[in-house]
Scaffold this motif. Structure first.
Motif, PDB file in Angstrom:
ATOM      1  N   GLY A 151       1.013  -0.778  -0.360  1.00  9.44           N
ATOM      2  CA  GLY A 151       0.098   0.070   0.088  1.00  9.44           C
ATOM      3  C   GLY A 151       1.395   1.208   0.176  1.00  9.44           C
ATOM      4  O   GLY A 151       1.941   1.122   0.555  1.00  9.44           O
ATOM      5  N   VAL A 152      -0.434   2.378  -0.214  1.00 14.48           N
ATOM      6  CA  VAL A 152       0.897   3.876   0.413  1.00 14.48           C
ATOM      7  C   VAL A 152      -0.279   4.707  -0.012  1.00 14.48           C
ATOM      8  O   VAL A 152      -1.248   4.671  -0.563  1.00 14.48           O
ATOM      9  CB  VAL A 152       1.762   3.942  -1.758  1.00 14.48           C
ATOM     10  N   ASP A 153       0.555   5.039   0.429  1.00 15.16           N
ATOM     11  CA  ASP A 153      -0.798   7.107   1.633  1.00 15.16           C
ATOM     12  C   ASP A 153      -0.433   7.908   1.647  1.00 15.16           C
ATOM     13  O   ASP A 153       0.692   8.257   2.914  1.00 15.16           O
ATOM     14  CB  ASP A 153      -2.228   5.661   2.477  1.00 15.16           C
ATOM     15  N   PRO A 163       1.745  -3.896   5.021  1.00 18.15           N
ATOM     16  CA  PRO A 163       3.004  -2.904   4.506  1.00 18.15           C
ATOM     17  C   PRO A 163       2.269  -1.691   3.709  1.00 18.15           C
ATOM     18  O   PRO A 163       1.854  -1.647   2.648  1.00 18.15           O
ATOM     19  CB  PRO A 163       3.554  -3.858   3.568  1.00 18.15           C
ATOM     20  N   VAL A 164       2.533  -0.248   4.705  1.00 20.41           N
ATOM     21  CA  VAL A 164       2.253   0.424   3.785  1.00 20.41           C
ATOM     22  C   VAL A 164       3.112   1.569   3.165  1.00 20.41           C
ATOM     23  O   VAL A 164       4.129   1.634   4.986  1.00 20.41           O
ATOM     24  CB  VAL A 164       1.056   1.422   4.596  1.00 20.41           C
ATOM     25  N   THR A 165       3.537   2.138   2.623  1.00 21.01           N
ATOM     26  CA  THR A 165       4.823   3.179   2.148  1.00 21.01           C
ATOM     27  C   THR A 165       3.627   4.588   2.096  1.00 21.01           C
ATOM     28  O   THR A 165       3.030   4.750   1.265  1.00 21.01           O
ATOM     29  CB  THR A 165       5.232   3.529   0.790  1.00 21.01           C
ATOM     30  N   ASP A 213       6.827   7.934  -5.175  1.00 17.07           N
ATOM     31  CA  ASP A 213       7.869   7.501  -3.960  1.00 17.07           C
ATOM     32  C   ASP A 213       8.075   6.426  -3.751  1.00 17.07           C
ATOM     33  O   ASP A 213       9.424   5.744  -3.385  1.00 17.07           O
ATOM     34  CB  ASP A 213       7.859   8.163  -2.806  1.00 17.07           C
ATOM     35  N   LEU A 214       7.516   5.324  -4.862  1.00 22.01           N
ATOM     36  CA  LEU A 214       7.719   3.755  -4.429  1.00 22.01           C
ATOM     37  C   LEU A 214       8.924   3.663  -5.116  1.00 22.01           C
ATOM     38  O   LEU A 214       9.228   3.729  -6.363  1.00 22.01           O
ATOM     39  CB  LEU A 214       6.981   2.921  -5.016  1.00 22.01           C
ATOM     40  N   SER A 215       9.970   2.328  -5.191  1.00 18.94           N
ATOM     41  CA  SER A 215      10.899   2.150  -5.170  1.00 18.94           C
ATOM     42  C   SER A 215      11.188   0.649  -6.231  1.00 18.94           C
ATOM     43  O   SER A 215      11.944  -0.251  -4.828  1.00 18.94           O
ATOM     44  CB  SER A 215      12.718   2.372  -4.716  1.00 18.94           C
ATOM     45  N   LEU A 250       5.423   0.882 -13.858  1.00 21.70           N
ATOM     46  CA  LEU A 250       5.317  -0.122 -12.809  1.00 21.70           C
ATOM     47  C   LEU A 250       4.199  -1.503 -13.574  1.00 21.70           C
ATOM     48  O   LEU A 250       4.688  -2.711 -13.139  1.00 21.70           O
ATOM     49  CB  LEU A 250       5.164   0.383 -11.434  1.00 21.70           C
ATOM     50  N   LEU A 251       3.165  -1.392 -13.582  1.00 16.14           N
ATOM     51  CA  LEU A 251       2.839  -2.302 -14.278  1.00 16.14           C
ATOM     52  C   LEU A 251       3.758  -3.032 -15.818  1.00 16.14           C
ATOM     53  O   LEU A 251       4.239  -2.347 -16.575  1.00 16.14           O
ATOM     54  CB  LEU A 251       1.244  -1.556 -15.078  1.00 16.14           C
TER      55      LEU A 251
END
Length: 343
Positions: free
Chosen positions: A151-153, A168-170, A176-178, A209-210
């Motif tokens: 997850g990212v929020d 797991p959440v960034t 920002d996701l690496s 990313l996809l």
């Protein structure tokens, strides 16, 4: 809330500066006050003010015109705060812990069938990212399908809530996701895409990313439905006689689906989503008409919970009948689930 400095913007889909006001800032204020009264009457006595969170209190709660682009039809708030100010609003959102727990229950209930739909294209073991994880309802549903969830929020409080549930959440944005390019099988942006002030950087990150053939799932408030409902309110207010009695059910339908006063930045439709996502190499696979997740909880009066169930059931039936005509508008669908594949 007191809004920061507002700025006028072009349409984020087609960049046009030509639009019509469909709901003035003054009307937005009136609708917001009606929504507060509507939900207070439906809460049990003694409910704290925090019970109105995500019912009548939202991040985008400042009065401003709601407009429709003359070129592509996108519905959006204009003027609005700067993108940086909007990001700060979401990062600093605060909620009552008991309200987050109540929302968690309804979110898990909402996302289980959506995860089952995605499972048609994403087998167990797939890598799935959710943008705007909020309380983690979809992360829970995705784990149930055997997916590797991330997850990212931007919200500090909701990210901590998710981590407390073991997800797991960034904290931040998708950019920002690496993660390795093309390493993600599925990417979901539920109830968040409409709140992204500038969708292009997010969509560029989605495409990066996809993997080719990967699935993008979006859930957005339907701008065409808000426009239809607002025009209906105007017409019914002007009427005399028995038809004016339809105003109450229309307001109730919009209230239970969080369409009154439009607490979003954008109201996409099928055609505006198609136009925007085509630029990034996505092809639409499926559209599912839907309603808002359940708002009723243990602080809701029993008759009000029944009212919500009846209103949304009737809405879903009519919306799915509308959807049988692929060329027609989905004006009776307050929310849209849209599934796209990366070409």
């Amino acid at each position: 809330m007191s809004a920061p400095r507002l700025e006028c913007i072009p349409c984020t889909v087609c960049n046009s500066l030509s639009f019509d006001i469909i709901c003035s800032a003054r009307e937005v204020e009136v609708q917001q006050e009606f929504l507060r009264i509507f939900h207070r009457r439906r809460l049990i006595p003694g409910s704290p003010p925090s019970a109105l969170e995500e019912r009548a209190d939202f991040t985008q709660d400042y009065p401003t015109d709601i407009v429709a682009c003359r070129e592509c039809g996108l519905v959006f708030r204009n003027p609005r705060p700067t993108p940086e100010a909007i990001r700060r609003m979401y990062a600093q959102d605060q909620y009552d812990p008991s309200r987050l727990e109540a929302v968690w229950d309804s979110q898990v209930e909402l996302y289980r069938p959506k995860a089952q739909t995605l499972a048609r294209w994403l087998p167990p073991g797939s890598s799935v990212v959710e943008v705007g994880s909020f309380v983690g309802g979809f992360l829970k549903a995705g784990q149930g399908q055997g997916w590797a969830m991330q997850g990212v929020d931007p919200g500090e409080e909701v990210s901590a809530f998710c981590e407390g549930k073991g997800f797991p959440v960034t904290r931040g944005t998708l950019e920002d996701l690496s993660l390795t390019e093309g390493s993600v099988d599925g990417l979901a942006i539920w109830n968040t895409f409409d709140q992204i002030p500038e969708p292009d950087p997010t969509l560029a990150a989605v495409r990066r990313l996809l993997r080719p053939g990967g699935v993008l799932a979006l859930r957005v408030p339907n701008g065409e439905s808000f426009r239809w409902g607002t025009e209906g309110i105007h017409r019914l207010h002007a009427m005399r006689g028995p038809f004016r009695a339809l105003l109450g059910p229309l307001l109730s339908l919009m209230a239970w689906n969080n369409l009154l006063f439009f607490p979003y930045l954008h109201g996409y439709s099928v055609r505006t989503l198609d136009r925007l996502l085509c630029r990034y190499g996505f092809r639409r696979r499926w559209i599912v008409p839907d309603t808002l997740c359940r708002l009723s909880d243990d602080r809701t009066k029993s008759w009000a919970a029944g009212e919500e169930r009846l209103s949304k059931a009737a809405t879903r039936i009519v919306a799915r009948v509308q959807a049988l005509n692929p060329a027609g508008p989905l004006t009776f669908s307050p929310w849209l689930d849209a599934y796209y594949v990366r070409r």
